[in-house]
Scaffold this motif. Sequence first.
Motif, PDB file in Angstrom:
ATOM      1  N   ALA A 114       6.625  93.643 -35.767  1.00  0.00           N
ATOM      2  CA  ALA A 114       5.565  94.024 -34.830  1.00  0.00           C
ATOM      3  C   ALA A 114       5.681  93.060 -33.658  1.00  0.00           C
ATOM      4  O   ALA A 114       5.894  91.858 -33.858  1.00  0.00           O
ATOM      5  CB  ALA A 114       4.193  93.935 -35.476  1.00  0.00           C
ATOM      6  N   GLU A 115       5.577  93.573 -32.452  1.00  0.00           N
ATOM      7  CA  GLU A 115       5.705  92.747 -31.248  1.00  0.00           C
ATOM      8  C   GLU A 115       4.368  92.717 -30.518  1.00  0.00           C
ATOM      9  O   GLU A 115       3.819  93.767 -30.167  1.00  0.00           O
ATOM     10  CB  GLU A 115       6.800  93.307 -30.340  1.00  0.00           C
ATOM     11  N   LEU A 116       3.854  91.509 -30.334  1.00  0.00           N
ATOM     12  CA  LEU A 116       2.578  91.298 -29.647  1.00  0.00           C
ATOM     13  C   LEU A 116       2.811  90.446 -28.412  1.00  0.00           C
ATOM     14  O   LEU A 116       3.744  89.638 -28.381  1.00  0.00           O
ATOM     15  CB  LEU A 116       1.600  90.549 -30.550  1.00  0.00           C
ATOM     16  N   PRO A 117       1.942  90.554 -27.418  1.00  0.00           N
ATOM     17  CA  PRO A 117       2.069  89.676 -26.253  1.00  0.00           C
ATOM     18  C   PRO A 117       1.775  88.225 -26.631  1.00  0.00           C
ATOM     19  O   PRO A 117       1.120  87.950 -27.636  1.00  0.00           O
ATOM     20  CB  PRO A 117       1.033  90.209 -25.269  1.00  0.00           C
ATOM     21  N   ASP A 118       2.257  87.312 -25.800  1.00  0.00           N
ATOM     22  CA  ASP A 118       1.964  85.892 -26.007  1.00  0.00           C
ATOM     23  C   ASP A 118       0.454  85.664 -25.971  1.00  0.00           C
ATOM     24  O   ASP A 118      -0.275  86.372 -25.273  1.00  0.00           O
ATOM     25  CB  ASP A 118       2.625  85.040 -24.922  1.00  0.00           C
ATOM     26  N   ALA A 119       0.010  84.655 -26.714  1.00  0.00           N
ATOM     27  CA  ALA A 119      -1.419  84.330 -26.763  1.00  0.00           C
ATOM     28  C   ALA A 119      -1.624  82.834 -26.566  1.00  0.00           C
ATOM     29  O   ALA A 119      -0.730  82.034 -26.847  1.00  0.00           O
ATOM     30  CB  ALA A 119      -2.013  84.762 -28.104  1.00  0.00           C
ATOM     31  N   VAL A 120      -2.806  82.487 -26.092  1.00  0.00           N
ATOM     32  CA  VAL A 120      -3.176  81.090 -25.905  1.00  0.00           C
ATOM     33  C   VAL A 120      -4.417  80.794 -26.744  1.00  0.00           C
ATOM     34  O   VAL A 120      -5.314  81.634 -26.852  1.00  0.00           O
ATOM     35  CB  VAL A 120      -3.421  80.755 -24.412  1.00  0.00           C
ATOM     36  N   ILE A 121      -4.430  79.611 -27.351  1.00  0.00           N
ATOM     37  CA  ILE A 121      -5.562  79.116 -28.126  1.00  0.00           C
ATOM     38  C   ILE A 121      -6.064  77.874 -27.387  1.00  0.00           C
ATOM     39  O   ILE A 121      -5.260  76.995 -27.055  1.00  0.00           O
ATOM     40  CB  ILE A 121      -5.154  78.730 -29.563  1.00  0.00           C
ATOM     41  N   VAL A 122      -7.370  77.779 -27.161  1.00  0.00           N
ATOM     42  CA  VAL A 122      -7.925  76.705 -26.337  1.00  0.00           C
ATOM     43  C   VAL A 122      -8.778  75.761 -27.181  1.00  0.00           C
ATOM     44  O   VAL A 122      -9.782  76.174 -27.759  1.00  0.00           O
ATOM     45  CB  VAL A 122      -8.773  77.268 -25.184  1.00  0.00           C
ATOM     46  N   VAL A 123      -8.365  74.498 -27.223  1.00  0.00           N
ATOM     47  CA  VAL A 123      -9.186  73.447 -27.827  1.00  0.00           C
ATOM     48  C   VAL A 123      -9.948  72.817 -26.677  1.00  0.00           C
ATOM     49  O   VAL A 123      -9.413  72.004 -25.926  1.00  0.00           O
ATOM     50  CB  VAL A 123      -8.325  72.397 -28.562  1.00  0.00           C
ATOM     51  N   ALA A 124     -11.194  73.230 -26.519  1.00  0.00           N
ATOM     52  CA  ALA A 124     -12.018  72.779 -25.393  1.00  0.00           C
ATOM     53  C   ALA A 124     -12.930  71.648 -25.858  1.00  0.00           C
ATOM     54  O   ALA A 124     -13.858  71.870 -26.628  1.00  0.00           O
ATOM     55  CB  ALA A 124     -12.840  73.941 -24.840  1.00  0.00           C
ATOM     56  N   VAL A 125     -12.635  70.451 -25.384  1.00  0.00           N
ATOM     57  CA  VAL A 125     -13.430  69.275 -25.747  1.00  0.00           C
ATOM     58  C   VAL A 125     -14.446  69.050 -24.639  1.00  0.00           C
ATOM     59  O   VAL A 125     -14.084  68.859 -23.471  1.00  0.00           O
ATOM     60  CB  VAL A 125     -12.528  68.041 -25.943  1.00  0.00           C
ATOM     61  N   ASP A 126     -15.721  69.087 -25.014  1.00  0.00           N
ATOM     62  CA  ASP A 126     -16.817  68.908 -24.068  1.00  0.00           C
ATOM     63  C   ASP A 126     -17.641  67.709 -24.522  1.00  0.00           C
ATOM     64  O   ASP A 126     -18.519  67.840 -25.366  1.00  0.00           O
ATOM     65  CB  ASP A 126     -17.667  70.177 -24.014  1.00  0.00           C
ATOM     66  N   GLY A 127     -17.292  66.532 -24.010  1.00  0.00           N
ATOM     67  CA  GLY A 127     -17.952  65.304 -24.447  1.00  0.00           C
ATOM     68  C   GLY A 127     -17.636  65.029 -25.899  1.00  0.00           C
ATOM     69  O   GLY A 127     -16.481  64.900 -26.276  1.00  0.00           O
ATOM     70  N   ASP A 128     -18.668  64.980 -26.732  1.00  0.00           N
ATOM     71  CA  ASP A 128     -18.490  64.699 -28.156  1.00  0.00           C
ATOM     72  C   ASP A 128     -18.389  65.962 -29.004  1.00  0.00           C
ATOM     73  O   ASP A 128     -18.492  65.900 -30.227  1.00  0.00           O
ATOM     74  CB  ASP A 128     -19.648  63.835 -28.669  1.00  0.00           C
ATOM     75  N   ALA A 129     -18.193  67.120 -28.357  1.00  0.00           N
ATOM     76  CA  ALA A 129     -18.152  68.381 -29.094  1.00  0.00           C
ATOM     77  C   ALA A 129     -16.905  69.180 -28.748  1.00  0.00           C
ATOM     78  O   ALA A 129     -16.287  68.994 -27.701  1.00  0.00           O
ATOM     79  CB  ALA A 129     -19.399  69.209 -28.779  1.00  0.00           C
ATOM     80  N   VAL A 130     -16.561  70.080 -29.671  1.00  0.00           N
ATOM     81  CA  VAL A 130     -15.504  71.064 -29.453  1.00  0.00           C
ATOM     82  C   VAL A 130     -16.191  72.422 -29.377  1.00  0.00           C
ATOM     83  O   VAL A 130     -17.088  72.722 -30.177  1.00  0.00           O
ATOM     84  CB  VAL A 130     -14.476  71.054 -30.605  1.00  0.00           C
ATOM     85  N   LEU A 131     -15.776  73.244 -28.414  1.00  0.00           N
ATOM     86  CA  LEU A 131     -16.365  74.566 -28.269  1.00  0.00           C
ATOM     87  C   LEU A 131     -15.658  75.571 -29.164  1.00  0.00           C
ATOM     88  O   LEU A 131     -14.432  75.650 -29.181  1.00  0.00           O
ATOM     89  CB  LEU A 131     -16.258  75.047 -26.821  1.00  0.00           C
ATOM     90  N   PHE A 132     -16.459  76.322 -29.892  1.00  0.00           N
ATOM     91  CA  PHE A 132     -15.978  77.423 -30.710  1.00  0.00           C
ATOM     92  C   PHE A 132     -16.686  78.688 -30.236  1.00  0.00           C
ATOM     93  O   PHE A 132     -17.719  78.611 -29.570  1.00  0.00           O
ATOM     94  CB  PHE A 132     -16.344  77.211 -32.182  1.00  0.00           C
ATOM     95  N   VAL A 133     -16.154  79.833 -30.614  1.00  0.00           N
ATOM     96  CA  VAL A 133     -16.855  81.095 -30.417  1.00  0.00           C
ATOM     97  C   VAL A 133     -16.991  81.761 -31.770  1.00  0.00           C
ATOM     98  O   VAL A 133     -16.086  81.709 -32.599  1.00  0.00           O
ATOM     99  CB  VAL A 133     -16.148  82.025 -29.405  1.00  0.00           C
TER     100      VAL A 133
END
Length: 174
Positions: A37-56
């Motif tokens: 199966a061929e999928l487009p490239d993807a990006v994963i973001v580790v977003a550090v905001d002060g003392d926290a990491v953002l998740f969804v």
Amino acid sequence: MTWPVLEAVTEYETGWYDGGYDLVEQPDGSTKRYYWAELPDAVIVVAVDGDAVLFVEQYRPTVNRECLELPAGIVEDGESYAAAAKRELEEETGLRPDSVDLLQTFDVATGVLRHERGIVATTDLQPGTRDLDDNEFLTVTRVPRERAIERARELPANDATLEGLLLAAQDGYL
């Protein structure tokens, strides 16, 4: 050494990914179909905001569960991983990073997928404009940096989230 591809067949196209097989000549002269199966490239973001990491948090119909994940998305044609990370983070969380660092790119599930993933760490987040896609129903969740990996390991765990956090920890972001 590469194995000769005698035939390449795309059996279906979904708009999201393509699937098919290559008929390959193996080193002993025999042939075998290798499905992909061929999928487009993807990006994963580790977003550090002060003392926290953002998740969804979002519901994933594929696994029938609400999942806690790092922000992520498809890299558009001609877009770098860094640019995709900035765009996806702002679209999903409403925050724009001033600092972006590509930690790693790698092939995913090489036994069946043709898919590359990039892990990007971001810091120095500023207010931006949230712009969710019509199939995105996300809740932004902040997790303390020191608990991010532990929290991501709670079921249902996600491969991209764990990979991103482990690379970020290794590179000093957590």
